[in-house]
Design an enzyme around this catalytic site. Sequence first.
Site, mmCIF file in Angstrom:
data_model
loop_
_atom_site.group_PDB
_atom_site.id
_atom_site.type_symbol
_atom_site.label_atom_id
_atom_site.label_comp_id
_atom_site.label_asym_id
_atom_site.label_seq_id
_atom_site.Cartn_x
_atom_site.Cartn_y
_atom_site.Cartn_z
ATOM 1 N N CYS A 37 0.832 -1.204 0.000
ATOM 2 C CA CYS A 37 0.000 0.000 0.000
ATOM 3 C C CYS A 37 0.869 1.257 0.000
ATOM 4 C CB CYS A 37 -0.927 -0.019 1.213
ATOM 5 S SG CYS A 37 -2.131 1.348 1.237
ATOM 6 N N CYS A 38 1.896 1.267 0.855
ATOM 7 C CA CYS A 38 2.799 2.422 0.911
ATOM 8 C C CYS A 38 3.543 2.601 -0.409
ATOM 9 C CB CYS A 38 3.805 2.251 2.045
ATOM 10 S SG CYS A 38 3.136 2.529 3.702
ATOM 11 N N CYS A 44 -0.708 7.719 7.865
ATOM 12 C CA CYS A 44 -2.080 7.566 7.406
ATOM 13 C C CYS A 44 -2.992 7.207 8.581
ATOM 14 C CB CYS A 44 -2.159 6.485 6.335
ATOM 15 S SG CYS A 44 -1.374 6.940 4.773
ATOM 16 N N CYS A 97 -3.261 3.547 9.888
ATOM 17 C CA CYS A 97 -1.983 2.953 10.315
ATOM 18 C C CYS A 97 -1.284 3.738 11.420
ATOM 19 C CB CYS A 97 -1.047 2.827 9.118
ATOM 20 S SG CYS A 97 -1.750 1.893 7.745
ATOM 21 N N CYS A 104 8.294 2.986 5.543
ATOM 22 C CA CYS A 104 7.293 2.835 4.492
ATOM 23 C C CYS A 104 7.897 2.716 3.105
ATOM 24 C CB CYS A 104 6.323 4.016 4.527
ATOM 25 S SG CYS A 104 7.125 5.619 4.273
#
Length: 241
Positions: A115-116, A204, A207, A232
């Site tokens: 995702c990162c 985020c 997270c 990340c």
Amino acid sequence: MSNTIDFTDIDAKLQQASPQEILAYALAENDNLAISFSGAEDVVLVDMASKIKPGVQVFCLDTGRLHAETYQFIEQVRKHYDIKLDVLFPDSAAVQKLVAEKGLFSFFEDNHQECCGIRKVGPLRKKLLEVDAWVTGQRKDQSPGTRASIPVIQNDRVFARPGDTLTKFNPLVNWTSQQVWDYIRSEGVPYNSLHDRGFVSIGCEPCTRPTGPGQHEREGRWWWEEATKKECGLHATNVKK
């Protein structure tokens, strides 16, 4: 900067310099330089740079998953310093593909790197292809497992254009969190209101969570993963073998 520059020698000299002196050197040596503003203490760098050389490039990453308070803070910084803040967005097709295949919270089931990689690393890589140097707010005490040995200046081979040098500056590397906050308060620097609610390291919304007494600041990031994985990908040189 030239590919033949001795980063190790310059780093040894800059290790004893103040953040302002490091920033002044960075700005003097690099016309095409940008400050990475993440919405946390990087605003200290924006404040310092605005006093040294107004008009420096500043950019931040909008992952689409930030806290409402972070968006408000980004706008506050833009207005407070009267700067052109370049807000970077992820590739929409890549985000849609990830969500369609794995849902909105796949990082809880595998890890946050995918995702990162889409929401952060991709936009950053595209931006860094446009500059010769960038500045970050990394500190050695932020993450003992991955940041304890980061230099003041380095050749960022992870994001550099093939055959080129991308100079990366970390002016706050030798400062503690206390020194950062002493500066914020003494200079009247704006900060994210989430800090007043126990959030130390802010990323985020899904997270990030507040940290408790005695917890390290990075323990509020990706808390379901091992401490050694709390990067990340924006600073891949910290964990690159």
